[in-house]
Scaffold this motif. Structure first.
Motif, mmCIF file in Angstrom:
data_model
loop_
_atom_site.group_PDB
_atom_site.id
_atom_site.type_symbol
_atom_site.label_atom_id
_atom_site.label_comp_id
_atom_site.label_asym_id
_atom_site.label_seq_id
_atom_site.Cartn_x
_atom_site.Cartn_y
_atom_site.Cartn_z
ATOM 1 N N THR A 24 0.932 -1.239 -0.119
ATOM 2 C CA THR A 24 -0.040 0.107 -0.065
ATOM 3 C C THR A 24 0.746 1.242 0.085
ATOM 4 O O THR A 24 0.548 2.448 -0.704
ATOM 5 C CB THR A 24 -0.990 0.045 1.163
ATOM 6 O OG1 THR A 24 -1.957 -1.018 1.087
ATOM 7 C CG2 THR A 24 -1.696 1.277 1.306
ATOM 8 N N SER B 258 -9.594 9.405 -2.967
ATOM 9 C CA SER B 258 -8.958 8.932 -2.302
ATOM 10 C C SER B 258 -7.773 9.586 -2.267
ATOM 11 O O SER B 258 -7.395 10.754 -1.828
ATOM 12 C CB SER B 258 -8.985 7.469 -2.324
ATOM 13 O OG SER B 258 -8.557 6.684 -1.354
ATOM 14 N N MET C 193 -2.554 2.638 7.380
ATOM 15 C CA MET C 193 -3.595 1.660 6.812
ATOM 16 C C MET C 193 -3.142 0.513 6.756
ATOM 17 O O MET C 193 -3.546 -0.659 7.087
ATOM 18 C CB MET C 193 -3.969 2.259 5.526
ATOM 19 C CG MET C 193 -4.596 3.669 5.566
ATOM 20 S SD MET C 193 -4.713 4.414 3.744
ATOM 21 C CE MET C 193 -6.123 3.605 3.133
ATOM 22 N N SER D 51 -10.812 1.004 2.944
ATOM 23 C CA SER D 51 -10.650 2.423 2.966
ATOM 24 C C SER D 51 -12.027 2.980 2.845
ATOM 25 O O SER D 51 -13.062 2.326 2.547
ATOM 26 C CB SER D 51 -9.901 2.723 1.573
ATOM 27 O OG SER D 51 -8.521 2.546 1.561
ATOM 28 N N HIS D 52 -12.076 4.298 3.553
ATOM 29 C CA HIS D 52 -13.317 5.013 3.194
ATOM 30 C C HIS D 52 -14.342 4.339 4.348
ATOM 31 O O HIS D 52 -15.616 4.713 3.607
ATOM 32 C CB HIS D 52 -13.552 5.336 1.950
ATOM 33 C CG HIS D 52 -12.799 5.850 0.951
ATOM 34 N ND1 HIS D 52 -11.818 7.197 1.589
ATOM 35 C CD2 HIS D 52 -11.934 5.494 0.068
ATOM 36 C CE1 HIS D 52 -11.105 7.149 0.641
ATOM 37 N NE2 HIS D 52 -10.833 6.344 -0.268
ATOM 38 N N MET E 88 -9.389 8.967 4.363
ATOM 39 C CA MET E 88 -9.413 7.782 4.399
ATOM 40 C C MET E 88 -10.564 7.126 5.211
ATOM 41 O O MET E 88 -10.598 5.660 4.930
ATOM 42 C CB MET E 88 -7.863 7.307 5.124
ATOM 43 C CG MET E 88 -8.040 7.331 6.578
ATOM 44 S SD MET E 88 -6.734 6.714 7.410
ATOM 45 C CE MET E 88 -5.186 7.443 7.163
#
Length: 308
Positions: free
Chosen positions: A54, A86, A115, A194-195, A245
């Motif tokens: 990532t 993003s 993350m 994510s998100h 994020m």
């Protein structure tokens, strides 16, 4: 009439994407600045093996986006607006003058490590096509629970949605969606959720670090894909970047807002063409959308100039 530069998110990465940047002094300068900020060669990050990380993916997308935007600006094809999906929000903020590039590089590295460390395996994101939000949300409610967390993450178009969560939950939602008429349920090349609220703690840590860097008011219109509206205060934009994020991406509404503010040409920075296709499907259909990948530099420059 205005030109919007769009910056893609994780999943758009391609092996060799940094090596494929134009042979131009601005691209070389961007690569050198990133290497200095990181303390290691950024060009080592875009190999197929490296892009399993990532950290490498997010840094490659940041560097590629800033480099291409700088190359186009050097040819007199600067944007009047920017928006990023993003991680793409970070190069958008650099191009808008909100953050110094070196600070963005260091913060994005921290973002990606937070993350990746929180969810090294067992989580990810799945794209669902053909269902509306109203059709998908009851399916998420059936699956979501302490052992099977899953959330609506990206609203890319009315019938192009992305969910984030644990592998088993993603599989269950995909099966339910296909049974209810979805035409697509595809895992994305994003190994983190994510998100969604699963990254709330990591977003708070990043916000503390981001608050320590200098920021400025944008010199062009910066549109947040978390808020789907233009933001004009540097501190507000940096806080929005740190939080994105853990917040849903409102990409369809972001494109609509750009259109309402006068954008008629959308140029997608490397790598990929996902945002170009979404623009063609949305209110931008009456304008022109094209991507850096697959188009000659002179074509991109002319399109951006035509929109100014």
């Amino acid at each position: 009439m205005s030109v919007l530069f769009t910056f893609p998110g994780q999943g758009a990465q391609k092996p060799g994407m940094l090596h494929a940047l134009p042979d131009h002094p601005e691209a070389a300068r961007t690569l050198a600045e990133a290497t200095t900020a990181l303390g290691r060669d950024v060009l080592a990050m875009d190999g197929a093996d490296a892009l399993r990380s990532t950290v490498a993916v997010q840094l490659s997308l940041l560097v590629a986006g800033v480099a291409m935007a700088r190359v186009l600006a050097a040819h007199g094809a600067a944007p009047q607006m920017v928006a990023g999906l993003s991680i793409g929000a970070w190069p958008a903020a650099v191009v808008a003058g909100v953050l110094d590039f070196a600070d963005a590089v260091r913060l994005v590295e921290l973002r990606a490590r937070l993350m990746e460390d929180a969810y090294p395996s067992g989580y990810g994101m799945t794209a669902i096509g053909g269902l509306t939000r109203q059709q998908l949300e009851p399916l998420l409610a059936q699956v979501n629970g302490p052992a099977t967390p899953v959330y609506l993450a990206n609203l890319n178009a009315p019938r192009q949605l992305v969910v984030a969560g644990r592998d088993a939950a993603l599989d269950a939602v995909a099966d339910l969606a296909l049974a209810r008429g979805a035409n697509r349920a595809e895992r994305l090349a994003v190994p983190v959720p994510s998100h969604c609220p699963l990254l709330d703690a990591q977003a708070r840590t990043l916000a503390c670090a981001a608050a320590q860097v200098a920021c400025r008011r944008p010199h062009i219109t910066y549109i947040s894909s978390s808020a789907a509206r233009a933001l004009f205060d540097g501190d507000r934009i940096v806080a929005d970047l740190a939080a994105n994020m853990a917040r849903p991406v409102l990409w369809a509404d972001t494109l609509r807002h750009a259109w309402e503010r006068g954008a008629r040409v959308a140029v997608e920075m490397p790598s990929g063409s996902v945002l170009t296709r979404l623009a063609q499907d949305a209110d931008f259909g009456a304008g022109r959308a094209l991507c850096a990948d697959g188009n000659r530099l002179d074509t991109l420059v002319q399109a951006a100039r035509d929109g100014q």
